[in-house]
Motif scaffolding. Sequence first.
Motif, PDB file in Angstrom:
ATOM      1  N   LEU A   1     -26.062  -5.877  31.320  1.00 53.54           N
ATOM      2  CA  LEU A   1     -26.628  -6.010  29.978  1.00 53.54           C
ATOM      3  C   LEU A   1     -26.963  -4.636  29.390  1.00 53.54           C
ATOM      4  CD1 LEU A   1     -28.978  -9.077  30.526  1.00 53.54           C
ATOM      5  CD2 LEU A   1     -26.818  -9.042  29.279  1.00 53.54           C
ATOM      6  N   ARG A   2     -27.429  -3.723  30.246  1.00 58.14           N
ATOM      7  CA  ARG A   2     -27.740  -2.369  29.768  1.00 58.14           C
ATOM      8  C   ARG A   2     -26.490  -1.675  29.259  1.00 58.14           C
ATOM      9  NH1 ARG A   2     -27.342   2.732  31.042  1.00 58.14           N
ATOM     10  NH2 ARG A   2     -26.171   2.274  32.952  1.00 58.14           N
ATOM     11  N   LEU A   3     -25.398  -1.801  30.004  1.00 59.31           N
ATOM     12  CA  LEU A   3     -24.148  -1.171  29.590  1.00 59.31           C
ATOM     13  C   LEU A   3     -23.624  -1.797  28.300  1.00 59.31           C
ATOM     14  CD1 LEU A   3     -22.360  -0.805  33.051  1.00 59.31           C
ATOM     15  CD2 LEU A   3     -23.455   0.992  31.704  1.00 59.31           C
ATOM     16  N   GLU A   4     -23.758  -3.117  28.173  1.00 58.14           N
ATOM     17  CA  GLU A   4     -23.311  -3.788  26.947  1.00 58.14           C
ATOM     18  C   GLU A   4     -24.135  -3.316  25.745  1.00 58.14           C
ATOM     19  OE1 GLU A   4     -23.493  -7.968  27.601  1.00 58.14           O
ATOM     20  OE2 GLU A   4     -21.679  -8.030  28.833  1.00 58.14           O
ATOM     21  N   ARG A   5     -25.451  -3.172  25.937  1.00 52.66           N
ATOM     22  CA  ARG A   5     -26.296  -2.679  24.845  1.00 52.66           C
ATOM     23  C   ARG A   5     -25.905  -1.263  24.463  1.00 52.66           C
ATOM     24  NH1 ARG A   5     -30.428  -5.328  27.802  1.00 52.66           N
ATOM     25  NH2 ARG A   5     -30.995  -3.361  28.794  1.00 52.66           N
ATOM     26  N   GLU A   6     -25.572  -0.462  25.467  1.00 50.58           N
ATOM     27  CA  GLU A   6     -25.171   0.923  25.206  1.00 50.58           C
ATOM     28  C   GLU A   6     -23.883   0.970  24.397  1.00 50.58           C
ATOM     29  OE1 GLU A   6     -23.603   4.314  28.132  1.00 50.58           O
ATOM     30  OE2 GLU A   6     -25.728   3.848  28.442  1.00 50.58           O
ATOM     31  N   VAL A   7     -22.927   0.099  24.738  1.00 53.78           N
ATOM     32  CA  VAL A   7     -21.658   0.043  23.996  1.00 53.78           C
ATOM     33  C   VAL A   7     -21.911  -0.390  22.556  1.00 53.78           C
ATOM     34  CG1 VAL A   7     -19.460  -1.169  23.794  1.00 53.78           C
ATOM     35  CG2 VAL A   7     -20.214  -0.326  26.023  1.00 53.78           C
ATOM     36  N   ARG A   8     -22.754  -1.416  22.387  1.00 56.21           N
ATOM     37  CA  ARG A   8     -23.062  -1.904  21.031  1.00 56.21           C
ATOM     38  C   ARG A   8     -23.760  -0.827  20.208  1.00 56.21           C
ATOM     39  NH1 ARG A   8     -24.555  -6.685  23.820  1.00 56.21           N
ATOM     40  NH2 ARG A   8     -26.759  -6.169  23.586  1.00 56.21           N
ATOM     41  N   TYR A   9     -24.670  -0.098  20.868  1.00 52.77           N
ATOM     42  CA  TYR A   9     -25.407   0.946  20.151  1.00 52.77           C
ATOM     43  C   TYR A   9     -24.468   2.060  19.687  1.00 52.77           C
ATOM     44  CZ  TYR A   9     -28.635   4.808  19.332  1.00 52.77           C
ATOM     45  OH  TYR A   9     -29.309   5.864  18.780  1.00 52.77           O
ATOM     46  N   LYS A  10     -23.552   2.465  20.581  1.00 54.03           N
ATOM     47  CA  LYS A  10     -22.596   3.513  20.215  1.00 54.03           C
ATOM     48  C   LYS A  10     -21.682   3.049  19.088  1.00 54.03           C
ATOM     49  CE  LYS A  10     -22.426   5.916  24.679  1.00 54.03           C
ATOM     50  NZ  LYS A  10     -21.581   6.288  25.832  1.00 54.03           N
ATOM     51  N   ALA A  11     -21.267   1.777  19.144  1.00 52.33           N
ATOM     52  CA  ALA A  11     -20.411   1.242  18.078  1.00 52.33           C
ATOM     53  C   ALA A  11     -21.166   1.193  16.754  1.00 52.33           C
ATOM     54  CB  ALA A  11     -19.918  -0.151  18.466  1.00 52.33           C
ATOM     55  N   MET A  12     -22.444   0.830  16.808  1.00 48.83           N
ATOM     56  CA  MET A  12     -23.256   0.778  15.594  1.00 48.83           C
ATOM     57  C   MET A  12     -23.424   2.171  14.991  1.00 48.83           C
ATOM     58  SD  MET A  12     -27.238  -0.372  15.167  1.00 48.83           S
ATOM     59  CE  MET A  12     -27.765   1.114  16.044  1.00 48.83           C
ATOM     60  N   ARG A  13     -23.706   3.159  15.873  1.00 50.19           N
ATOM     61  CA  ARG A  13     -23.873   4.526  15.376  1.00 50.19           C
ATOM     62  C   ARG A  13     -22.578   5.066  14.760  1.00 50.19           C
ATOM     63  NH1 ARG A  13     -28.181   7.645  16.903  1.00 50.19           N
ATOM     64  NH2 ARG A  13     -27.274   9.009  15.329  1.00 50.19           N
ATOM     65  N   GLU A  14     -21.443   4.729  15.385  1.00 50.60           N
ATOM     66  CA  GLU A  14     -20.167   5.179  14.844  1.00 50.60           C
ATOM     67  C   GLU A  14     -19.897   4.522  13.497  1.00 50.60           C
ATOM     68  OE1 GLU A  14     -16.467   7.187  14.603  1.00 50.60           O
ATOM     69  OE2 GLU A  14     -18.365   7.541  15.636  1.00 50.60           O
ATOM     70  N   SER A  15     -20.243   3.242  13.390  1.00 47.74           N
ATOM     71  CA  SER A  15     -20.064   2.534  12.128  1.00 47.74           C
ATOM     72  C   SER A  15     -20.944   3.139  11.039  1.00 47.74           C
ATOM     73  CB  SER A  15     -20.396   1.051  12.311  1.00 47.74           C
ATOM     74  OG  SER A  15     -20.312   0.356  11.088  1.00 47.74           O
ATOM     75  N   GLU A  16     -22.171   3.482  11.392  1.00 43.97           N
ATOM     76  CA  GLU A  16     -23.087   4.099  10.434  1.00 43.97           C
ATOM     77  C   GLU A  16     -22.574   5.478  10.014  1.00 43.97           C
ATOM     78  OE1 GLU A  16     -26.761   4.154  12.487  1.00 43.97           O
ATOM     79  OE2 GLU A  16     -27.298   2.090  11.956  1.00 43.97           O
ATOM     80  N   ARG A  17     -22.007   6.218  10.980  1.00 46.66           N
ATOM     81  CA  ARG A  17     -21.471   7.541  10.662  1.00 46.66           C
ATOM     82  C   ARG A  17     -20.310   7.452   9.682  1.00 46.66           C
ATOM     83  NH1 ARG A  17     -17.505  10.913  11.822  1.00 46.66           N
ATOM     84  NH2 ARG A  17     -16.433   9.383  13.146  1.00 46.66           N
ATOM     85  N   LEU A  18     -19.400   6.514   9.939  1.00 43.88           N
ATOM     86  CA  LEU A  18     -18.253   6.347   9.053  1.00 43.88           C
ATOM     87  C   LEU A  18     -18.690   5.896   7.661  1.00 43.88           C
ATOM     88  CD1 LEU A  18     -15.733   4.659  11.523  1.00 43.88           C
ATOM     89  CD2 LEU A  18     -15.702   7.025  10.688  1.00 43.88           C
ATOM     90  N   ALA A  19     -19.696   5.014   7.613  1.00 43.26           N
ATOM     91  CA  ALA A  19     -20.198   4.544   6.317  1.00 43.26           C
ATOM     92  C   ALA A  19     -20.842   5.689   5.547  1.00 43.26           C
ATOM     93  CB  ALA A  19     -21.202   3.404   6.529  1.00 43.26           C
TER      94      ALA A  19
END
Length: 246
Positions: A147-165
């Motif tokens: 679950l920790r690794l999944e949260r880490e992946v989701r967090y990185k994806a969210m940050r990348e999405s925010e960066r692109l936006a």
Amino acid sequence: MIDDDRICTIRDIISDYVKSPSLQHLRDPHSILNIAKAIVKQLDRESGIWKKWEGQRDALLKASLGCWIPVEELQSYLNTLPGPRLTTTDVYQRQRAYYEEPYSKYPNDDLQEGCLILFNEEKALGTELPAIIGRLAEFVEGEEERLRLEREVRYKAMRESERLAAEQRLLSGADCKWTHLKKSPECYCRANGRTYRLTPIKDKRWNLHRVDGLFSQESGNLVGTYGGKGDATKVVAKIAYDTEWR
């Protein structure tokens, strides 16, 4: 004073100790340290508020924390160990006391269903409760890491999405906060339709320029040098609405 139970406890421990026929043993520093530890341990046990939790009972309960073992099942097994009879309230409140200790945490709700499935499977096979607790502890450890690794992946994806936006907002010409383009060291912001660039220099300082555009060949007009983005942001918030002489 002679009626103090602590005195009787210490007397009994020392009496057993001095029964040793070896004078060398009685004077041995390591043996003396052990008898001191035994006295302190016994006094702590007798002065504690949890009177029913002696021996292996407390150790087993601590091992089961976070494993979602049904309280009734714990109570039933713990009552087979030496000590006064435990009620379900005894067990539940002892668990709660451990959960509320500093740096402790409550069981993970996301793992409750999986733990109960494994518990019922092992119980149907006749597995002894300590072994079930061991398997559940391994299951919980593995699932929490997953679950920790999944949260880490989701967090990185969210940050990348925010960066692109943020990049898209800057490129579109809209007002925006400080934004790096393609992870460059420079960053841009736009306020009141005016574009500003921050460029890192030595000593962790930044040069603030007013620029015509993101890809202008000119360096722009230097506004000032600042110790951080916060200072530059305050300046931009003011000058973006002042009369601008170009």
